[in-house]
Scaffold this active site. Structure first.
Site, PDB file in Angstrom:
ATOM      1  N   ASN A  46       6.135  -2.803  -5.371  1.00 13.29           N
ATOM      2  CA  ASN A  46       6.305  -4.270  -5.287  1.00 13.29           C
ATOM      3  C   ASN A  46       7.322  -4.781  -6.307  1.00 13.29           C
ATOM      4  OD1 ASN A  46       4.512  -3.784  -7.457  1.00 13.29           O
ATOM      5  ND2 ASN A  46       3.534  -5.785  -7.240  1.00 13.29           N
TER       6      ASN A  46
ATOM      7  N   HIS B 169      -4.188  -2.895  -1.032  1.00 14.18           N
ATOM      8  CA  HIS B 169      -4.618  -4.013  -1.880  1.00 14.18           C
ATOM      9  C   HIS B 169      -5.659  -4.769  -1.066  1.00 14.18           C
ATOM     10  CE1 HIS B 169      -4.107  -7.135  -5.083  1.00 14.18           C
ATOM     11  NE2 HIS B 169      -4.792  -7.790  -4.158  1.00 14.18           N
TER      12      HIS B 169
ATOM     13  N   LEU C 169      -5.203  -9.400 -10.490  1.00 16.17           N
ATOM     14  CA  LEU C 169      -5.753  -9.461  -9.134  1.00 16.17           C
ATOM     15  C   LEU C 169      -5.982  -8.048  -8.606  1.00 16.17           C
ATOM     16  CD1 LEU C 169      -3.614 -12.355  -7.650  1.00 16.17           C
ATOM     17  CD2 LEU C 169      -6.096 -12.356  -8.035  1.00 16.17           C
TER      18      LEU C 169
ATOM     19  N   ALA D 211      -0.328 -12.685 -12.619  1.00 18.11           N
ATOM     20  CA  ALA D 211      -1.474 -11.775 -12.545  1.00 18.11           C
ATOM     21  C   ALA D 211      -1.036 -10.372 -12.931  1.00 18.11           C
ATOM     22  CB  ALA D 211      -2.035 -11.767 -11.130  1.00 18.11           C
TER      23      ALA D 211
ATOM     24  N   HIS E 143       3.798  -7.986 -17.447  1.00 19.47           N
ATOM     25  CA  HIS E 143       4.567  -9.218 -17.258  1.00 19.47           C
ATOM     26  C   HIS E 143       4.961  -9.707 -18.647  1.00 19.47           C
ATOM     27  CE1 HIS E 143       3.689  -9.998 -12.969  1.00 19.47           C
ATOM     28  NE2 HIS E 143       2.526  -9.423 -13.220  1.00 19.47           N
TER      29      HIS E 143
ATOM     30  N   HIS F 137      -7.816  -0.298  -6.923  1.00 21.91           N
ATOM     31  CA  HIS F 137      -8.421  -1.163  -7.944  1.00 21.91           C
ATOM     32  C   HIS F 137      -9.640  -1.923  -7.436  1.00 21.91           C
ATOM     33  CE1 HIS F 137      -5.893  -4.020  -5.814  1.00 21.91           C
ATOM     34  NE2 HIS F 137      -4.787  -3.628  -6.404  1.00 21.91           N
TER      35      HIS F 137
ATOM     36  N   HIS G 107      -2.297   4.668  -9.826  1.00 22.99           N
ATOM     37  CA  HIS G 107      -1.861   3.303  -9.438  1.00 22.99           C
ATOM     38  C   HIS G 107      -1.182   2.660 -10.643  1.00 22.99           C
ATOM     39  CE1 HIS G 107      -2.542  -0.605  -7.124  1.00 22.99           C
ATOM     40  NE2 HIS G 107      -1.864  -0.936  -8.204  1.00 22.99           N
TER      41      HIS G 107
ATOM     42  N   ASP H  36      -3.551   0.495 -12.681  1.00 27.19           N
ATOM     43  CA  ASP H  36      -2.956  -0.783 -12.271  1.00 27.19           C
ATOM     44  C   ASP H  36      -2.324  -1.491 -13.469  1.00 27.19           C
ATOM     45  OD1 ASP H  36      -2.088  -2.701 -10.510  1.00 27.19           O
ATOM     46  OD2 ASP H  36      -3.996  -3.755 -10.395  1.00 27.19           O
TER      47      ASP H  36
ATOM     48  N   HIS I 202       2.307   0.092 -12.070  1.00 33.88           N
ATOM     49  CA  HIS I 202       3.511  -0.733 -11.893  1.00 33.88           C
ATOM     50  C   HIS I 202       4.482  -0.422 -13.023  1.00 33.88           C
ATOM     51  CE1 HIS I 202       1.647  -3.257  -8.775  1.00 33.88           C
ATOM     52  NE2 HIS I 202       0.545  -2.969  -9.442  1.00 33.88           N
ATOM     53  N   LEU I 203       5.644   0.078 -12.672  1.00 32.65           N
ATOM     54  CA  LEU I 203       6.651   0.407 -13.695  1.00 32.65           C
ATOM     55  C   LEU I 203       7.771  -0.615 -13.769  1.00 32.65           C
ATOM     56  CD1 LEU I 203       7.156   4.281 -13.466  1.00 32.65           C
ATOM     57  CD2 LEU I 203       6.199   2.964 -15.369  1.00 32.65           C
ATOM     58  N   ARG I 204       7.852  -1.513 -12.765  1.00 32.56           N
ATOM     59  CA  ARG I 204       8.958  -2.482 -12.699  1.00 32.56           C
ATOM     60  C   ARG I 204      10.293  -1.740 -12.632  1.00 32.56           C
ATOM     61  NH1 ARG I 204       4.753  -5.438 -11.310  1.00 32.56           N
ATOM     62  NH2 ARG I 204       3.697  -6.498 -13.003  1.00 32.56           N
TER      63      ARG I 204
ATOM     64  N   LYS J 184       2.000   1.389   0.851  1.00 32.23           N
ATOM     65  CA  LYS J 184       1.132   0.364   0.277  1.00 32.23           C
ATOM     66  C   LYS J 184       1.039  -0.858   1.171  1.00 32.23           C
ATOM     67  CE  LYS J 184      -1.311  -1.730  -2.875  1.00 32.23           C
ATOM     68  NZ  LYS J 184      -1.189  -1.936  -4.304  1.00 32.23           N
TER      69      LYS J 184
END
Ligand code: DOR
Ligand code: ZN
Length: 350
Positions: free
Chosen positions: A41, A136, A224, A268, A256, A174, A13, A252, A15-17, A99
């Site tokens: 996302n 989620h 979150l 978050a 940011h 998560h 899990h 996760d 997030h690579l953006r 997802k």
């Protein structure tokens, strides 16, 4: 203390953006993990196989030439996701899950699912095609206390959904509560859960403590589902070290920009990729279970997803990880979390 050598792990899990941010954060994952389930996302969510194909190509294009890494792509479920798109995803060979973000539950979830009933055709097709649903697990109702949202989600959404689609493979992402641990341990059917390093290492006090142990508010610890009480953290640690294959690693890691975290309305997400494996090792050691780290990090995930375990290995040695150079994308800085509590470090050079 002897170094630890384990089979190379994967991050189930992440997030690579995109764009410059992705270029800045990707090497911090690829130096440790062979593969990662990449969250969809983005600001424009990855809702189609064509978008996932192009995002995958951008990730591989951003990878430094001397690194190897396989992005495992996901689609973002919406009320408009068609059965045909699910079939295309299954046939693509590079989409490994879909997802479910309840609308408004978290970052970039505004295009997410308002009512599960809108997703019947997609979920039926996923069940038939055996494409996992990644969840989620929080309700987003404003009247639901933010610390109770996962627990309420289990009763109000997940249990009915799994009753309706009993053969659907599900990963509850998560997890943060004792109730989620108990549910995943006991539930019938094919279900697993990822557990982050930060939810294992910290309880909710971490968000409200200053540098000298007195008062403070630390937005870098806000994510979150939000960090929970100590008894929940302990239940997560017990699950992670239990050797139950339903629980496996998913960081996760969610970068940011520092200025967006440290603002009047902070984003978050905890950026843990640079220190994730040392953090997990520290938690496992403190639980007297270092011998279970490899299965949690490198075996149960691929087994659940039906992928081969990695052939390579990684090594950890005792000690605090080196400070890392600032992670920058243009003039934006990303602050990584966790170094201070690590008692292990990667042997890979920074
Ligand atoms: O803290 C979080 N950050 N939780 C999520 O579910 C999303 C993530 C993000 O994308 O920043
Ligand atoms: Zn996430």
């Amino acid at each position: 203390m002897e170094p630890i050598t384990i089979r190379q792990p994967d991050d189930w899990h992440l997030h690579l953006r995109d764009d410059a941010v992705m270029t800045a954060v990707l090497p911090w994952t690829a130096r440790t993990f062979a593969r990662a389930i990449v969250m969809p996302n983005l600001r424009t969510p990855v809702t189609t196989v064509e978008q996932a194909r192009s995002y995958r190509a951008r990730i591989l294009g951003a990878l430094p030439a001397d690194m190897r890494f396989e992005p495992l792509m996901t689609l973002y479920l919406t009320g408009a996701t068609s059965a045909e798109e699910i079939v295309r995803a299954r046939e693509s060979g590079f989409v490994h899950g879909v997802k479910l973000y309840p609308a408004r539950a978290t970052t970039n979830s505004q295009f997410g699912v308002r009512s599960i009933a809108d997703c019947t055709a997609a979920l039926e097709t996923m069940q038939r095609a055996d494409l996992p649903l990644l969840v989620h697990g929080e309700v987003a109702r404003p009247d639901a206390d933010v610390f109770d949202r996962e627990r309420i989600f289990l009763d109000e959404v997940l249990i009915p959904l799994r009753r309706d689609f009993p053969a659907l493979r599900v990963v509850l992402e998560h997890i943060t509560t004792r109730e989620a641990v108990e549910y995943v341990r006991e539930a019938p059917g094919r279900i697993a859960a990822t557990i982050t390093a930060h939810h294992l290492a910290y309880n909710r006090n971490a968000m409200f403590v200053g540098a000298d142990g007195s008062a403070g508010m630390r937005p870098h610890y806000y994510c979150l589902p939000v960090l929970k009480r100590e008894d929940h953290r302990r239940a997560l640690v017990a699950a992670a070290v239990s050797g139950n294959p339903r629980f496996f690693l998913g960081t996760d890691s969610a970068p940011h920009p520092r200025r967006d975290k440290e603002s009047a309305c902070g984003c978050a997400g905890c950026f843990t990729a640079p220190f994730a494996l040392p953090l997990y090792a520290t938690v496992f050691e403190q639980a007297g279970a270092l011998d279970r780290l490899e299965a949690f990090s490198s075996e149960f995930g691929p087994d659940f997803y039906g992928l081969p375990r990695n052939p390579g290995t990684v090594r950890l040695v005792r000690g605090t990880p080196d400070e890392i150079p600032p992670v920058m994308a243009g003039d934006q800085e990303f602050s990584a979390l966790g170094r201070d509590v690590c008692r292990w470090r990667m042997t890979t050079a920074v």
